[in-house]
Design an enzyme around this catalytic site. Structure first.
Site, short mmCIF file in Angstrom:
data_model
loop_
_atom_site.label_atom_id
_atom_site.label_comp_id
_atom_site.label_asym_id
_atom_site.label_seq_id
_atom_site.Cartn_x
_atom_site.Cartn_y
_atom_site.Cartn_z
N PHE A 121 0.96 -1.41 -0.04
CA PHE A 121 0.06 -0.19 -0.01
C PHE A 121 1.02 1.44 -0.02
CE2 PHE A 121 -4.51 0.92 1.20
CZ PHE A 121 -5.09 0.24 0.34
N GLN A 234 -7.59 14.78 4.28
CA GLN A 234 -7.26 13.90 3.19
C GLN A 234 -8.10 13.51 1.94
OE1 GLN A 234 -6.19 9.51 3.50
NE2 GLN A 234 -4.47 10.34 3.52
N HIS A 236 -8.52 11.80 -1.14
CA HIS A 236 -8.03 10.44 -1.69
C HIS A 236 -7.87 10.57 -3.17
CE1 HIS A 236 -7.82 6.42 -2.89
NE2 HIS A 236 -7.55 5.81 -1.56
N LEU A 250 -15.49 5.78 -3.44
CA LEU A 250 -13.99 5.46 -3.33
C LEU A 250 -13.62 4.19 -4.31
CD1 LEU A 250 -11.62 6.44 -1.38
CD2 LEU A 250 -11.68 4.25 -0.61
N GLU A 253 -7.19 2.02 -3.07
CA GLU A 253 -5.70 2.02 -3.30
C GLU A 253 -5.24 0.40 -3.61
OE1 GLU A 253 -3.80 4.78 -0.47
OE2 GLU A 253 -2.02 3.66 -0.67
N ARG A 309 -0.93 9.73 -0.94
CA ARG A 309 -2.25 10.28 -1.24
C ARG A 309 -2.25 11.71 -1.76
NH1 ARG A 309 -6.50 6.72 2.42
NH2 ARG A 309 -5.82 4.81 1.38
N HIS A 380 -11.83 12.12 1.92
CA HIS A 380 -11.89 10.87 2.26
C HIS A 380 -11.57 10.89 3.96
CE1 HIS A 380 -11.37 6.62 2.12
NE2 HIS A 380 -10.08 6.75 2.43
N ARG A 415 -2.19 10.80 6.26
CA ARG A 415 -2.33 9.28 6.80
C ARG A 415 -2.02 8.47 5.60
NH1 ARG A 415 -6.43 5.16 6.49
NH2 ARG A 415 -7.68 6.43 4.89
C1 FAD Z 1 -14.55 3.83 1.16
C2 FAD Z 1 -13.69 3.91 2.32
C3 FAD Z 1 -12.56 3.07 2.22
C4 FAD Z 1 -11.64 2.97 3.33
N1 FAD Z 1 -10.45 2.01 3.31
C5 FAD Z 1 -9.54 2.00 4.35
C6 FAD Z 1 -8.64 0.82 4.39
O1 FAD Z 1 -8.61 0.05 3.53
N2 FAD Z 1 -7.69 0.99 5.61
C7 FAD Z 1 -7.84 1.78 6.37
O2 FAD Z 1 -6.95 1.79 7.40
N3 FAD Z 1 -8.79 2.87 6.43
C8 FAD Z 1 -9.92 3.08 5.39
N4 FAD Z 1 -10.62 4.02 5.25
C9 FAD Z 1 -10.80 4.87 6.54
C10 FAD Z 1 -11.41 4.14 7.70
O3 FAD Z 1 -12.58 3.24 7.28
C11 FAD Z 1 -12.23 5.23 8.59
O4 FAD Z 1 -11.37 6.08 8.79
C12 FAD Z 1 -12.65 4.24 9.96
O5 FAD Z 1 -13.42 3.36 9.57
C13 FAD Z 1 -13.07 5.14 10.80
O6 FAD Z 1 -13.52 4.69 12.06
P1 FAD Z 1 -13.92 5.06 13.39
O7 FAD Z 1 -14.40 4.13 14.16
O8 FAD Z 1 -13.18 6.36 13.73
O9 FAD Z 1 -15.57 5.69 13.09
P2 FAD Z 1 -16.57 5.08 12.04
O10 FAD Z 1 -16.54 3.84 11.50
O11 FAD Z 1 -16.78 6.14 11.00
O12 FAD Z 1 -17.72 5.15 12.98
C14 FAD Z 1 -18.35 6.43 13.59
C15 FAD Z 1 -19.47 6.14 14.36
O13 FAD Z 1 -19.91 7.15 15.17
C16 FAD Z 1 -21.14 7.26 15.17
N5 FAD Z 1 -21.69 8.78 15.28
C17 FAD Z 1 -21.02 9.73 14.55
N6 FAD Z 1 -21.68 10.85 15.25
C18 FAD Z 1 -22.36 10.48 16.25
C19 FAD Z 1 -23.42 11.13 16.99
N7 FAD Z 1 -23.29 12.63 16.98
N8 FAD Z 1 -24.10 10.47 18.04
C20 FAD Z 1 -23.91 9.17 18.09
N9 FAD Z 1 -23.11 8.47 17.02
C21 FAD Z 1 -22.54 9.00 16.30
C22 FAD Z 1 -21.76 6.84 13.69
O14 FAD Z 1 -22.88 6.50 13.45
C23 FAD Z 1 -20.89 5.77 13.49
O15 FAD Z 1 -21.23 4.63 14.33
C24 FAD Z 1 -11.62 3.92 4.44
C25 FAD Z 1 -12.71 4.89 4.10
C26 FAD Z 1 -13.77 4.78 3.51
C27 FAD Z 1 -14.70 5.82 3.42
#
Ligand code: FAD
Ligand code: SF4
Ligand code: SF4
Ligand code: FES
Lengths: 603, 245
Positions: A121, A234, A236, A250, A253, A309, A380, A415
């Protein structure tokens, strides 16, 4: 207090993505009562969409890998603005967190001798991403979710937190509403963990869903916590651009990790034309060498498509601006060309990138095994977030913790792919552990009924007004401003204009009216999200104005060079006593000699 | 091009189709049209979605009577010039407009015995697994929990046997656990009793609607049914069980 359902937990976790679930599992293992609140149903958080993989120096594919290399890669990627202690902990602990996921039932692709397979990656020196095809996030969230539901954790699905509650300095709970009935809920807690993910919905073109309105960032800011690195958003390099309705979705990558190349409308592989100094010695000299790298040749160096990126996104913007773009305003990403090199290329692509194949076939009528994709940059990921202590993940407000995308520090100015999923596991675990510890040590504190009533009143105001502004319209205008004026290429003039625009839009948002009743009323929800997006957008813009240099994801056309003086500090955003936003320069503490040595050895 | 949409509006089971007109541009999916109507005409229209890319399983609904993900249903796959009807899934209690109460599914999953691994293979606490074994269960692990298969299954939809039958989603969930190369549990007795696997009469309707193209019936349910037969109706085993108890 008016009619609000009251719930009490030792630890309240806001968010059920990877970070929130991992924190919840850890806290409940420590024996405290845990509640998890999330805006959507369980298992639908952003984490489910992650495709490429989880970065961890397991050294299963290349035994030269180790925490030192991962640490150095992360710091280089972040242009040395990272919290070095977080980068160290992350690199050291990610392998154990990935193995633990396997022990909980996650199944990753395997090496020939049956161990976890790792893929290449961008920015990672060796193949480092544990993955399963291109649906790693689904595997991760399902594993955590299924483990979580058997541990006595209480889940409040489709429930949105509007505000954190405080008693003195301390956080004592949160207040929110459920989507289904529009009823208010009061959560009393001894410690609160924010795990709310990103902010992408503040921009027009984004890979993020409706949930990512920067709630955690704004909740923390409003509660008096400091935010950091907000200028680093970021973009993407590869999002879909055609048809218009899929714009921003998306394109992983992993396509480039498997050998995909970027080409302009003259058929030129333009990434070879501009290789940054910092990466020159690590980048392939020829297409031949780049191809060998993607196929696992350890003596080869990575192709320029696997540079960071931020760099790719800017090169793509340049190609488009200078007239070498594709018909719909992007450039081409081509994986089908590997037919020239591999005998069963079509099958290989479908097996390695099944959901990409599916996505293009169904949404754009394009068969990626036969033709190139049209892509362009998409908003992203948010590097900036709540400033936390590296070891405990506690913010500057006692009892308030943050982990995952809504916390800052690990990624610095940019990142690396795959470093988010590992971030969620490593720091989710830590946040859960220390939040439970905090709850045990400090016990509960009261909630102020007047505060709760004021929040209720403000939340219901849009029903009572007849201001006539439409919340969706204001949201769209906000997105346009941020996209056009605070996007990939920034200037002082445009950002000043953006600030004025935000100011004016915020005033209009005060006149938003919503119709209907409180039950599952998306218009109302959008109206309530607006406040969070304004705070976040203002923080991004102000920090970006203040950083008068170009570094990582932050590019200033008026200051196109990196400036060492700006490499000495992070920008911290906080709320002043008069409610206005303050930006301060916070010097980066000196790295311990041992870590400095690691970086030297790896460069 | 302006297109007519009939969208189900109402609360808790009561409701009616309401007609909307909106412009459909090239490449639009049904969810785009619904969100456009929501933003421009029906501000309080209730609909679930997240990823817009067929990855999260939030946007399930019945489009022209067919259970579909709205975000993966292109407008140009539907008959041109005809009104498009959109209604909520019918196998679950209605909440509002296009949103249903799917919490039953989460409760069902909680009852299934969780993953229980065999002891690690290597001294460092890790396992050795062949790629073929990963590939074999991959199909079931792709499930995005859209619950469309549950929606279409007549045992749930028409006979409303929610308290006796876990539905196709959880049969393949159990299959994924049973086929997990590290799992040491046996869920066959549970599937036969609490799971109600006997209610499935292999109509394959679930397989037809699965957006992840999981061969739910042939690869998941039928092998499970065979194991139920082996373990419960095989005379030798039956005898063994009598002796054991
Ligand atoms: C399409 C895509 C592909 C990706 N691919 C990769 C990858 O291959 N490798 C990698 O390392 N990263 C990748 N990323 C990035 C990574 O997926 C995210 O940064 C990561 O999943 C974020 O996780 P998190 O647990 O911080 O929050 P999230 O999984 O975003 O969850 C946030 C949670 O908070 C809740 N929430 C938000 N606001 C509130 C509120 N006010 N009240 C109550 N609940 C709330 C939401 O409902 C949700 O449950 C990708 C991102 C995308 C969009
Ligand atoms: S095959 Fe079985 S589970 Fe699937 S729809 Fe038919 S009866 Fe239901
Ligand atoms: S098996 Fe298929 S149809 Fe059923 S919930 Fe999973 S993805 Fe949806
Ligand atoms: S919105 Fe995620 S599957 Fe449709």
């Amino acid at each position: 207090m008016a009619a609000a359902d009251t719930h009490e937990h030792d630890v309240l976790i806001v968010g059920a993505g990877g970070a929130g679930l991992r924190a919840a599992i850890e806290a409940s293992a420590a024996g405290v009562s845990v509640g998890v609140v999330c805006k959507s149903l369980l298992g639908k958080a952003h984490t489910v969409m992650a495709e490429g993989g989880i970065a961890a120096a397991l050294a299963n594919v290349d035994d030269r890998d180790g925490w030192q290399v991962h640490f150095a890669d992360t710091m280089r990627g972040g242009q040395y603005l990272n919290d070095w202690r977080m980068a160290e902990l992350h690199a050291k602990e990610a392998p154990a967190r990935v193995r633990e996921l396997e022990a909980w039932g996650a199944l990753f692709d395997r090496t020939k001798d049956g161990r976890i397979l790792q893929r290449n990656f961008g920015g990672h020196k060796y193949p480092r991403l544990a993955h399963v095809g291109d649906r790693t996030g689904l595997e991760m969230i399902r594993t955590l979710q299924d483990r979580g539901v058997h541990r006595g954790i209480t889940f409040y699905m489709e429930c949105t937190v509007l505000k954190l509650l405080k008693h003195g300095d301390r956080v004592t709970g949160a207040f929110g509403y459920d989507r289904e009935r529009g009823r208010f809920h009061l959560f009393k807690a001894k410690a609160v963990v924010l795990a709310t993910g990103g902010i992408g919905r503040a921009f027009r073109i984004t890979s993020n869903s409706w949930e990512y309105t920067g709630d955690g960032h704004a909740l923390a800011y409003e509660a008096g916590a400091e935010l950091k690195d907000m200028e680093f958003v970021q973009f993407h390099p590869t999002g879909m651009i055609w048809p218009p309705s899929v714009r921003g979705i998306l394109v992983t990558e992993a396509v480039r990790g498997e050998g995909g190349i970027l080409v302009n409308n003259q058929g030129r592989r333009f990434m070879f034309d501009d290789i940054p100094e910092l990466y020159r010695t690590q980048t392939a000299d020829s297409e031949e060498e780049g191809w060998r790298y993607t196929q696992g040749d350890k003596s080869a160096r990575r192709p320029p498509e696997l540079l960071t990126r931020d760099h790719l996104a800017r090169c793509i913007v340049r190609e488009i601006k200078e007239g070498r773009g594709s018909p719909h305003g992007g450039v081409y990403l081509d994986i089908s060309w590997i037919r020239e090199r591999l005998p069963h290329a079509e099958e290989h692509i479908k097996k390695k990138l099944p959901s990409m194949y599916h996505q293009f076939k169904q949404l754009a009528d394009i068969d990626i095994t036969k033709e190139p994709m049209e892509i362009g940059p998409t908003t992203h990921y948010m590097m900036g977030g709540v400033l936390v202590d590296a070891d405990t993940q506690m913010s500057t407000v006692p009892g308030l913790f943050a982990a995952g995308e809504c916390a800052a520090g690990l990624h610095g100015a940019n990142r690396l792919g795959g470093n988010s999923l590992s971030d969620l596991l490593v720091f989710g675990q830590r946040a859960g552990q220390y939040a439970a510890q905090f709850a045990n040590e400090y016990g509960g504190a009261p909630v102020d009924p007047d505060e709760v009533e004021a929040i209720e009143r403000a939340a219901l105001a849009p029903f009572a007004r007849d201001g006539g502004e439409n919340p969706y319209q204001i949201h769209h205008e906000l997105q346009d401003r941020m996209q056009d004026l605070v996007g990939i290429v920034r200037t002082e003039r445009e950002m000043t204009q953006a600030l004025e625009g935000l100011h004016e839009l915020r005033a209009r948002a005060g006149r938003v009216h919503v119709a209907g009743n409180r039950e599952y009323n998306t218009g109302w929800h959008t109206a309530l999200d607006l406040g969070h997006m304004f705070s976040v957008s203002e923080a991004i813009t102000r920090a970006a104005l203040e950083r008068k240099e170009s570094r990582g994801a932050h590019f200033r056309e008026d200051f196109p060079r990196k400036d060492d003086a700006f490499g000495q500090f992070n920008l911290v955003v906080r709320k002043k006593a008069d409610q206005t936003m303050d930006i301060v320069r916070r010097p980066i503490p000196e790295m311990p000699a041992e870590l400095q040595r690691v970086i030297k050895e790896q460069s | 091009m302006s297109t007519t949409f009939q969208i189900w509006r109402g609360d808790k089971g009561s409701g009616a189709f309401k007609e909307y007109q909106t412009d459909v541009a090239e490449g639009m999916v049904v969810l785009d049209a619904v969100l456009q109507i929501q933003a421009e005409q029906a501000f309080d229209l209730a609909v679930r979605w997240n990823c817009k890319a067929g990855k999260c399983g939030s946007c399930s609904a019945e489009v022209n009577g067919q259970p579909r993900l709205m975000c993966m249903t292109r407008m140009n796959q539907l008959p041109a010039g005809e009104a498009v009807t959109i209604e909520p899934m019918r196998a679950f209690p209605h909440i509002r407009d296009l949103v249903t109460d799917v919490s039953w599914n989460f409760a069902v999953k909680k009852r299934i015995t969780p993953f229980t691994p065999r002891p690690p293979d290597a001294p460092d606490g890790t396992w050795r697994i062949a790629q073929e074994d990963v590939d074999r269960v991959q199909e079931f692990r792709k499930c995005i929990e859209c619950f469309l298969c549950q929606d279409v299954c007549h045992v749930l939809r028409d006979h409303r046997l929610h308290d006796r039958f876990v539905g196709p989603r959880f049969l393949i969930y159990a299959a994924a656990l049973e086929m997990h190369p590290l799992d040491n549990e046996n869920r066959i007795a549970d599937l036969r009793e609490a799971g109600g696997i006997g209610y499935c009469n292999i109509t394959k309707c679930c397989t037809k609607v699965c957006p992840e193209s999981i061969t739910i019936t042939d690869n998941g349910i039928i092998p499970l049914k065979e194991r139920v037969v082996d373990e419960f109706y095989d005379p030798v085993r039956k005898l063994l069980r009598v002796f054991r108890s």
